[in-house]
Motif scaffolding. Sequence first.
Motif, mmCIF file in Angstrom:
data_model
loop_
_atom_site.group_PDB
_atom_site.id
_atom_site.type_symbol
_atom_site.label_atom_id
_atom_site.label_comp_id
_atom_site.label_asym_id
_atom_site.label_seq_id
_atom_site.Cartn_x
_atom_site.Cartn_y
_atom_site.Cartn_z
ATOM 1 N N ALA A 24 0.722 -1.224 -0.097
ATOM 2 C CA ALA A 24 -0.090 -0.170 -0.066
ATOM 3 C C ALA A 24 0.911 1.129 0.005
ATOM 4 N N GLN A 25 1.932 1.176 0.772
ATOM 5 C CA GLN A 25 2.898 2.326 0.805
ATOM 6 C C GLN A 25 3.417 2.794 -0.450
ATOM 7 N N LYS A 26 3.791 1.480 -1.229
ATOM 8 C CA LYS A 26 4.329 1.634 -2.538
ATOM 9 C C LYS A 26 3.614 2.121 -3.540
ATOM 10 N N ASP A 27 2.268 1.679 -3.451
ATOM 11 C CA ASP A 27 1.147 2.323 -4.250
ATOM 12 C C ASP A 27 0.900 3.712 -4.177
ATOM 13 N N LEU A 28 1.045 4.172 -2.821
ATOM 14 C CA LEU A 28 0.574 5.431 -2.601
ATOM 15 C C LEU A 28 1.739 6.478 -3.181
ATOM 16 N N ALA A 29 2.987 5.828 -2.915
ATOM 17 C CA ALA A 29 4.165 6.580 -3.432
ATOM 18 C C ALA A 29 4.033 6.846 -4.787
ATOM 19 N N GLN A 30 3.685 5.759 -5.685
ATOM 20 C CA GLN A 30 3.464 5.798 -7.180
ATOM 21 C C GLN A 30 2.496 6.807 -7.494
ATOM 22 N N ALA A 31 1.460 6.741 -6.643
ATOM 23 C CA ALA A 31 0.096 7.608 -6.853
ATOM 24 C C ALA A 31 0.769 9.100 -6.835
ATOM 25 N N GLU A 32 1.074 9.165 -5.798
ATOM 26 C CA GLU A 32 1.917 10.717 -5.499
ATOM 27 C C GLU A 32 2.683 11.151 -6.852
ATOM 28 N N ARG A 33 3.548 10.364 -6.894
ATOM 29 C CA ARG A 33 4.621 10.726 -8.234
ATOM 30 C C ARG A 33 3.843 11.074 -9.548
ATOM 31 N N LEU A 34 2.804 10.077 -9.721
ATOM 32 C CA LEU A 34 2.078 10.258 -11.038
ATOM 33 C C LEU A 34 1.166 11.682 -10.930
ATOM 34 N N ALA A 35 0.570 11.985 -9.733
ATOM 35 C CA ALA A 35 0.104 13.400 -9.319
ATOM 36 C C ALA A 35 0.962 14.451 -9.693
ATOM 37 N N ALA A 36 2.291 14.274 -9.103
ATOM 38 C CA ALA A 36 3.215 15.450 -9.515
ATOM 39 C C ALA A 36 3.715 15.701 -10.803
ATOM 40 N N ILE A 37 3.893 14.262 -11.546
ATOM 41 C CA ILE A 37 4.011 14.417 -12.937
ATOM 42 C C ILE A 37 2.876 15.172 -13.798
ATOM 43 N N GLY A 38 1.738 15.060 -13.414
ATOM 44 C CA GLY A 38 0.550 15.564 -13.848
ATOM 45 C C GLY A 38 0.701 16.981 -13.683
ATOM 46 N N LEU A 39 0.904 17.454 -12.383
ATOM 47 C CA LEU A 39 1.173 18.691 -12.274
ATOM 48 C C LEU A 39 2.125 19.604 -13.044
#
Length: 677
Positions: free
Chosen positions: A432-447
């Motif tokens: 779950a932590q790994k997935d959360l980190a990946q999701a945050e990175r994808l959001a940052a890339i979108g931004l």
Amino acid sequence: MKFLLTSIRFKLTVGTMVPLVAAIAVCWVVGSSIIITRFLSEAQQTVETNLSSANEIFLGELVRLSDVIRLAGLSPELSAALRDNEGPSAALPLQSILRNDRLSFLTLVDRYGFVRYRAANPGSTGDTLKAEKIISDAAKGIVCSGIALLPSEQVARENPQLPSQLNIPIMPTPLSRVYTKRVENRGLFLVTAAPVMASDGSVAGVVYGGMLLNGDNKLVDRITRVIFQPRESTGQPTGSATIFLDDVRIATSVMDEKGERAIGSMMSAEVYSAISRGEKWNGKAFVLDKWNFTAYEPLRDYRGAVVGALYVGTPEQPYAELRSQINIIFSGVLILVTLFGVPLSAWLGSKMARPIKALEEGARRIAAGEKLSDITVDSHDEIASLASEFNVMKHRLMEREREILGLNHTLEEKVTERTTQLEEKNEQLLLAQKDLAQAERLAAIGLLASGVAHEINNPLAIIRGNVELLEMNNGGGDHGPEELDTIMRQVARIERIVKNLRAFSRSSTKQLSRFSLGEVLEDILDQVGHQVSLDPYTVTRDYRGKEIVIEADEDQLRQVFTNLIVNGLQAMEGGGTLFVDIGADPEDGLCRIAVADTGPGIDEEQLEKLFSPFYTTKPQGTGLGLAVSYGIVRDHGGEIEVLSEPGQGTIFSVILPLRQTSEQQELQVEKDKDIIA
């Protein structure tokens, strides 16, 4: 001996006596100290008060002399003798005053300073006393009084009988300074000069007289009698007084071991050091052969020079005896309490220890697995309650033993089951932590992508407009270079943004090398002045002298450190102090680079967004500096920590491995393949 050390009876005895004895000892020390300190303080204050009284008596003697000389100056016979230049006609009144008022000398001087007549030495006239300040002042029409230190030659002119009284043999005295003369042959006098008025109101001359203090014990005896009460046992005064010439006693009520006046003895060197500087001395001092509570006041001559001292004091010995008596009383109390308290405490301890021993025996038998009947204590105190609880504990232990035997097997199975479940939960949490980190990175890339579009469109529009303007005005005016400069500035801005975007997305590879952190930081701080003026700032380079070599991409880390240093300087508007330091932990294989400023600090809301792309508080910032730095540090297997409070400044800490591990190098190889693809 072992029994005494472990016996509850011994402990109870000691526990009772030690606080009591300690309390008495503390009262002894504190009480004795307070009492003695109070008595000593009052004794010293009394001596200081006595010095004021002694000084009043001394000044009173000087006032008496002044009145005698002043009245002599009013004599018409003296005025007539000076007018008619007949010195012998002044003999009768001057000799009468000299004899009746116990003066040491009495001299008549004309207005020009020449001696007309000496009552104590009629044959010596004609010399001048014009250089004497007291006489020149009296010639102005005022009565002048003071103290004078006269050499033996001048004393012999004034009165030939006085030199024999001046000679005082110097007595070696403990703790005194080394005196250069064996005999003191100078004279200390109370002197007064009064004008002799002519019939027309002018000053016809001066009458000059004095009293010798050398050996004049009547004055010090009067001081001693007035300010010190006699002892009831001996009738002797409780203190003494002294007049000093420099540091030699010339008149004193201090007695030596033979019961004689200690004329010629000296004051202690410590006291004389203060007196010679014109300072008073109040405190304990060594007087002749014993310590006294003392007070000294400098005596100054008419010109203001220190020529001696006035002393009063009282011996310290009575107060030392008082201290011994107090100590004896407290010692007796302590011994008496100990003699009665130890047997009483031992008896009480033995009585209280018996039921405790019974409980100890019961606990030992239960531990050995023996069956034991309930313990009974014939009392109504805490020990009886302890015995009752002990019996309850014994029954419960027996019940628990039976329950434990039946539950052992079930407990082991549940432990195994819970361990398996915990391991599964841990694995799920990591995923779950790994997935959360990946999701945050994808959001940052979108931004980031959104920011790229916004940041590129604006400069492109400016470039387009300036190019069109350049084409329209290509033939006339001097506007061409200005628009070209604008194009170049906007193009540079686009390049900088693209470069930061590439760094944040880790599109560049690491060029690993080994280099010194201190040298890189030194070079950055030497060059950063081109970006930010360092005039209002103080830069503390604490890394100097620390040699730390790291394996990393020097250019990328240079970008990180430059960004942190520039941010720290820009945060301190109006000036401040920037601290840069490094440290290493070879055991953990890590190093730390710290950049601290004394700026306004960062609040919690800003800290949460600090490393987000395009988040900035600067009007001209892009919001990519810290995001890029964060990506570079994480790409090197490190971390960035921020510690800040509003109004307290900010500390950025970069934690990096000293060497890049094989796992990080493998990740770099995979990254290079992705870039090539």
